[in-house]
Scaffold this motif. Sequence first.
Motif, short mmCIF file in Angstrom:
data_model
loop_
_atom_site.label_atom_id
_atom_site.label_comp_id
_atom_site.label_asym_id
_atom_site.label_seq_id
_atom_site.Cartn_x
_atom_site.Cartn_y
_atom_site.Cartn_z
N GLY A 69 -0.43 7.40 -5.70
CA GLY A 69 0.95 7.16 -5.28
C GLY A 69 1.21 5.73 -4.87
O GLY A 69 0.59 4.79 -5.37
N GLU A 70 2.14 5.59 -3.92
CA GLU A 70 2.57 4.26 -3.49
C GLU A 70 1.44 3.45 -2.86
O GLU A 70 1.36 2.24 -3.05
CB GLU A 70 3.72 4.37 -2.49
CG GLU A 70 5.02 4.81 -3.11
CD GLU A 70 6.13 4.94 -2.08
OE1 GLU A 70 6.07 4.27 -1.03
OE2 GLU A 70 7.06 5.71 -2.34
N VAL A 71 0.56 4.11 -2.11
CA VAL A 71 -0.53 3.38 -1.47
C VAL A 71 -1.45 2.76 -2.51
O VAL A 71 -1.91 1.63 -2.35
CB VAL A 71 -1.29 4.25 -0.43
CG1 VAL A 71 -2.13 5.31 -1.08
CG2 VAL A 71 -2.13 3.40 0.48
N ARG A 72 -1.69 3.46 -3.59
CA ARG A 72 -2.53 2.88 -4.66
C ARG A 72 -1.83 1.68 -5.30
O ARG A 72 -2.46 0.65 -5.55
CB ARG A 72 -2.86 3.92 -5.72
CG ARG A 72 -3.71 3.27 -6.82
CD ARG A 72 -4.20 4.22 -7.83
NE ARG A 72 -4.90 3.48 -8.87
CZ ARG A 72 -5.96 3.94 -9.49
NH1 ARG A 72 -6.44 5.12 -9.19
NH2 ARG A 72 -6.53 3.23 -10.42
N GLU A 73 -0.55 1.81 -5.55
CA GLU A 73 0.21 0.70 -6.14
C GLU A 73 0.14 -0.52 -5.24
O GLU A 73 -0.06 -1.64 -5.71
CB GLU A 73 1.66 1.12 -6.37
CG GLU A 73 1.81 2.18 -7.45
CD GLU A 73 3.21 2.80 -7.48
OE1 GLU A 73 4.13 2.26 -6.82
OE2 GLU A 73 3.38 3.83 -8.15
N GLN A 74 0.28 -0.32 -3.92
CA GLN A 74 0.22 -1.44 -2.97
C GLN A 74 -1.17 -2.08 -2.98
O GLN A 74 -1.30 -3.30 -2.96
CB GLN A 74 0.57 -0.96 -1.57
CG GLN A 74 2.02 -0.55 -1.44
CD GLN A 74 2.30 0.21 -0.15
OE1 GLN A 74 1.38 0.57 0.60
NE2 GLN A 74 3.57 0.45 0.12
N LEU A 75 -2.20 -1.25 -3.02
CA LEU A 75 -3.57 -1.77 -3.02
C LEU A 75 -3.91 -2.52 -4.31
O LEU A 75 -4.61 -3.53 -4.29
CB LEU A 75 -4.57 -0.64 -2.77
CG LEU A 75 -4.52 -0.03 -1.37
CD1 LEU A 75 -5.32 1.26 -1.31
CD2 LEU A 75 -4.99 -1.03 -0.33
N GLU A 76 -3.37 -2.04 -5.43
CA GLU A 76 -3.58 -2.76 -6.69
C GLU A 76 -2.90 -4.12 -6.66
O GLU A 76 -3.43 -5.10 -7.19
CB GLU A 76 -3.09 -1.91 -7.86
CG GLU A 76 -4.02 -0.75 -8.17
CD GLU A 76 -3.52 0.15 -9.30
OE1 GLU A 76 -2.33 0.07 -9.67
OE2 GLU A 76 -4.34 0.94 -9.79
N THR A 77 -1.74 -4.19 -6.00
CA THR A 77 -1.05 -5.47 -5.84
C THR A 77 -1.88 -6.42 -4.99
O THR A 77 -2.03 -7.61 -5.31
CB THR A 77 0.34 -5.26 -5.21
OG1 THR A 77 1.11 -4.42 -6.07
CG2 THR A 77 1.06 -6.58 -5.00
N VAL A 78 -2.46 -5.90 -3.90
CA VAL A 78 -3.32 -6.72 -3.04
C VAL A 78 -4.51 -7.24 -3.84
O VAL A 78 -4.85 -8.43 -3.75
CB VAL A 78 -3.79 -5.91 -1.81
CG1 VAL A 78 -4.90 -6.64 -1.05
CG2 VAL A 78 -2.62 -5.60 -0.89
N ARG A 79 -5.13 -6.37 -4.64
CA ARG A 79 -6.28 -6.81 -5.45
C ARG A 79 -5.86 -7.91 -6.42
O ARG A 79 -6.58 -8.91 -6.58
CB ARG A 79 -6.90 -5.64 -6.21
CG ARG A 79 -8.05 -6.10 -7.11
CD ARG A 79 -8.83 -5.01 -7.73
NE ARG A 79 -8.09 -4.29 -8.76
CZ ARG A 79 -8.67 -3.46 -9.62
NH1 ARG A 79 -9.96 -3.21 -9.57
NH2 ARG A 79 -7.94 -2.84 -10.51
N ALA A 80 -4.73 -7.74 -7.07
CA ALA A 80 -4.26 -8.75 -8.02
C ALA A 80 -4.00 -10.09 -7.33
O ALA A 80 -4.33 -11.15 -7.88
CB ALA A 80 -3.00 -8.26 -8.73
N GLU A 81 -3.45 -10.04 -6.12
CA GLU A 81 -3.16 -11.27 -5.39
C GLU A 81 -4.44 -11.95 -4.88
O GLU A 81 -4.55 -13.17 -4.89
CB GLU A 81 -2.23 -10.98 -4.21
CG GLU A 81 -0.82 -10.62 -4.64
CD GLU A 81 0.05 -10.14 -3.49
OE1 GLU A 81 -0.45 -10.01 -2.34
OE2 GLU A 81 1.24 -9.87 -3.74
N MET A 82 -5.42 -11.15 -4.43
CA MET A 82 -6.67 -11.71 -3.89
C MET A 82 -7.60 -12.18 -4.99
O MET A 82 -8.36 -13.12 -4.78
CB MET A 82 -7.41 -10.64 -3.07
CG MET A 82 -6.76 -10.28 -1.77
SD MET A 82 -7.70 -8.99 -0.90
CE MET A 82 -9.07 -9.95 -0.25
N GLY A 83 -7.57 -11.50 -6.12
CA GLY A 83 -8.56 -11.74 -7.16
C GLY A 83 -9.70 -10.74 -7.00
O GLY A 83 -9.98 -10.27 -5.90
N GLU A 84 -10.35 -10.44 -8.11
CA GLU A 84 -11.38 -9.40 -8.14
C GLU A 84 -12.53 -9.67 -7.18
O GLU A 84 -12.92 -8.81 -6.39
CB GLU A 84 -11.90 -9.22 -9.57
CG GLU A 84 -12.76 -8.00 -9.76
CD GLU A 84 -11.99 -6.69 -9.68
OE1 GLU A 84 -12.61 -5.68 -9.31
OE2 GLU A 84 -10.77 -6.68 -9.96
#
Length: 159
Positions: A64-79
């Motif tokens: 859900g939304e929490v996964r979408e938010q966490l994927e955004t955080v990962r994209a911003e931080m870098g792998e």
Amino acid sequence: MRISRNVGATALTVVVLAAGLATALRDRLPERGTDAGDPSDVFWEMVDASREGAADTWLDLFAGEVREQLETVRAEMGEAAFEQYLRQRVAGLKGVAVTGKEELGGTVRLKVEYVREASYETQSLDVRVSRGRWRIVALGPTHEREPPVPYGTPVGPAD
């Protein structure tokens, strides 16, 4: 001819919107009739994936939304930075525990605790069956406290 083309375009639009809505709701609606095991299993899997820095495995435990938010955080931080963040989150833990479960319809609220040497954190995780397994759909705020007796303090008479 013009009318039938408009009807076709409208029908296609409705089908595309319905498919998009079904996809968006897929992770948010509880599933029925699956044997996904114990709801607390997802917490233990999250801790293990954090220790390993396994970002894809860790993210797959969310929906859900929490996964979408966490994927955004990962994209911003870098792998690499995201994997390091996961490892640091559990580094220095002296213990973890599931201290309670509350049934909320199709959702279960887990009360969890992270024990460190000089503090402990409590948090709630809302989990729901999604795509055949328990996944975290909401994270409560963490509450950090200082224990009344620091972790590792000797107990009993001194020799």
